[in-house]
Design an enzyme around this catalytic site. Structure first.
Site, PDB file in Angstrom:
ATOM      1  N   GLY A  42       0.844  -1.209   0.000  1.00 28.10           N
ATOM      2  CA  GLY A  42       0.000   0.000   0.000  1.00 28.10           C
ATOM      3  C   GLY A  42       0.869   1.246   0.000  1.00 28.10           C
ATOM      4  CG  ASN A  43      -0.167   4.653  -1.392  1.00 31.47           C
ATOM      5  OD1 ASN A  43      -0.919   5.411  -0.789  1.00 31.47           O
ATOM      6  ND2 ASN A  43      -0.522   4.071  -2.531  1.00 31.47           N
ATOM      7  CG  HIS A  44       3.012   6.562   3.810  1.00 26.70           C
ATOM      8  ND1 HIS A  44       3.005   5.818   4.960  1.00 26.70           N
ATOM      9  CD2 HIS A  44       4.232   6.387   3.245  1.00 26.70           C
ATOM     10  CE1 HIS A  44       4.175   5.227   5.102  1.00 26.70           C
ATOM     11  NE2 HIS A  44       4.934   5.548   4.066  1.00 26.70           N
TER      12      HIS A  44
ATOM     13  CB  ALA B 119      -1.604   7.352  -3.635  1.00 24.98           C
TER      14      ALA B 119
END
Ligand code: PMT
Length: 399
Positions: A209-211, A277
Site C-alpha cells: 500500500g502507501n501512505h 495514490a
C-alpha cells in the site's frame, strides 16, 4: 449576463500589466456591468486615461480634485461599487492597503469601500515571494478580500516564475463566480473523484500500500458537493467518512477494483479528478494462506497494475480530466510528462520535498499545470487547496 447592472470599480496601480485592464473593462461592459476606474498617479504612466474612459464610458479618476476644482468624492465611489477590483496591485499599494495608508484617491476609496474587494497582485519574482508581500496578502485575505493569485511566466525583468497578474478572464471569472447565487457554480455537473491508497494483497493478511489518507480526495469531494455538483467518490481504504451525505461514495481496495468502479461512472462525468495514490504494481499471485516465515528470503513477483488515469485519458470525450503528480525529484518535468502521456487537461503537482505537502498532512502545496499555464500556490489547508483546484477547473471549463 450574470453581471448585468453590477457596479464594478477598478483600481489600477503602476505596473506593466496595467495595459491588460483595457481588456478587463471591455469584458465587464460586455457582461452588462457598469464600470468606473480609478488610477494611482504612477498607473497613468502605463496606460492612457482616454483609452480607459472610452472603454468604461465613464470619466477616469486619479486625483482628489478634478478640473475646475471639483472634488472627486472617494466615499461616494466606495459606496457606489458592488465590487472593487485592484488590478494590477503592486507591492507598494498592497502594503499601503493593509496598513491603512491613504496618500492617494485609490487608497482613500479602498478604505471607504463596503463592497467585496478583489486583489490581483502583479510584481516581479522576488517581490512576490518576499515574506513581507506574503504576509500582506495573508492580511488582505484575513480582512475578507479575495486574492486572485499571480500566475507564473516570464516577467518584465526577464526572470521567470510567479508574479504575472492573473489574466483578465481569470479576474472576470472570480468576480462572476462571487455573484453567482449561493456560489452553486457546479450545479448540474457530475464530478468523479478518486481518493486514498490502493491495497494490493500479498496474502490474506498483508498487502502493498502507501501512505495516502484520502484527505485530499475527500476535501475535493466536499468542495465539489458544496458547489452543487453531483459527486461520485471512488476511494481506496481510508478511515474517512464524507460529511456530506449526498456524496456518492464507492469504497474499493485494489487498483483493479478502482478501475472497474471508475468506469461505471466515467462516461457520465463532466469533470474527473484522480487524486488517488494507486499502486503501480501488484503481486502476480495472492497466496491463499498466510505466508509463513520459514525462509530467510522471500521474493514476491510483481506485475504492473492498470493505469486508471491513462485509460481515462485515452477514452476522454466531454470530461475535463485532472490528474495529480506526486513527485520527489524533477517535479515539473515529471508532471508535464504525465499531463501529456495521460492526455490530461490539467495536472496538480505536489512534491514530497515540500514540508507539509503530500500524504496525510492536513495541508498541501500544489502547482497546477495545463498545456499553456503554470500556477503556483502557497502551503494551504487541503480544504483551501481543493477550492483552488476547483476554481482552476471552473475557470477553464465554464468560462
Ligand atoms: O490522501 P492524502 O494523504 O491526502 O494525500 C494526497 C496525495 C498525496 C495522495 C495526493 O495529493 C496525490 O498526489 N495523489 C496522486 C498520487 C500518485 O499516485 O501520483 P502519481 O504521480 O504516482 O500518479 C499520477 C496520476 O496517475 C495520479 O492522478 C494517480 O491517481 C494516477 N494513477 C497512477 C497509477 C495508476 N496505476 N493509475 C492511476 O490512475
Amino acid at each position: 449576463m450574470s453581471l448585468q447592472d453590477k457596479k464594478i470599480l477598478i483600481g489600477i496601480t503602476g505596473g506593466i500589466a496595467a495595459y491588460k485592464i483595457s481588456f478587463l473593462i471591455r469584458d465587464f461592459v460586455k457582461q452588462g456591468a457598469e464600470v468606473q476606474v480609478i488610477m494611482t498617479p504612477s498607473a497613468r504612466t502605463f496606460v492612457s486615461e482616454l483609452t480607459l474612459a472610452t472603454l468604461s464610458k465613464n470619466p477616469v479618476y486619479s486625483d482628489f480634485y478634478g478640473e475646475n476644482g471639483t472634488w472627486n468624492n472617494h466615499v461616494e465611489l466606495g459606496m457606489w461599487a458592488d465590487a472593487m477590483i485592484i488590478a494590477p496591485c503592486t507591492a507598494n499599494t498592497l502594503s499601503k492597503m493593509v496598513h491603512g495608508q491613504c496618500d492617494h484617491l485609490l487608497l482613500a476609496t479602498y478604505l471607504s469601500a463596503r463592497c467585496p474587494v478583489f486583489i490581483a497582485p502583479a510584481m516581479d519574482l522576488d517581490m512576490y515571494a518576499h515574506p513581507s508581500t506574503r504576509q500582506n496578502l495573508e492580511m488582505a485575505e484575513d480582512f475578507g478580500h479575495i486574492v486572485i493569485p499571480a500566475e507564473e511566466g516570464e516577467l518584465a525583468s526577464g526572470l521567470v516564475g510567479p508574479g504575472r497578474m492573473a489574466e483578465p478572464e481569470t479576474i472576470l471569472y472570480a468576480v462572476k463566480n462571487y455573484f453567482l447565487p449561493q456560489h452553486k457554480s457546479l450545479q448540474g455537473k457530475t464530478v468523479l473523484i478518486t481518493a486514498g491508497p490502493t491495497y494490493e494483497a500479498i496474502d490474506p493478511v498483508r498487502f502493498i500500500g502507501n501512505h495516502s489518507s484520502g484527505k485530499m480526495g475527500f476535501e475535493l469531494a466536499k468542495e465539489a458537493a458544496a458547489r452543487g455538483a453531483k459527486v461520485i467518490l471512488v476511494s481506496g481504504p481510508t478511515a474517512l467518512v464524507p460529511e456530506n451525505r449526498e456524496i456518492d461514495l464507492h469504497r474499493v481496495t485494489s487498483a483493479a477494483e478502482m478501475l472497474d468502479e471508475v468506469f461505471k461512472h466515467y462516461h457520465h462525468a463532466d469533470i474527473a479528478i484522480a487524486s488517488a495514490a494507486v499502486a503501480d504494481y501488484a503481486p502476480k499471485e495472492i497466496a491463499p494462506e498466510k505466508i509463513k516465515k520459514n525462509d530467510d528470503h522471500l521474493t514476491i513477483e510483481l506485475v504492473k497494475n492498470p493505469d486508471i488515469l491513462k485509460t481515462m485519458g485515452a477514452q476522454k470525450k466531454q470530461q475535463f480530466l485532472v490528474g495529480f503528480a506526486l513527485e520527489t525529484q524533477n517535479e515539473e518535468a515529471n508532471a508535464l510528462a504525465k499531463l501529456e502521456k495521460k492526455n490530461l487537461d490539467m495536472i496538480v503537482l505536489n512534491s514530497l520535498r515540500d514540508e507539509g505537502a503530500g500524504f496525510k498532512n492536513d495541508t498541501n502545496r500544489i502547482t497546477i499545470f495545463t498545456k499553456q499555464e503554470q500556477i503556483g500556490f502557497d502551503l494551504k489547508s487541503k480544504k483551501e487547496v481543493a477550492a483552488d483546484i476547483l476554481d482552476a477547473v471552473e475557470m477553464r471549463l465554464l468560462k
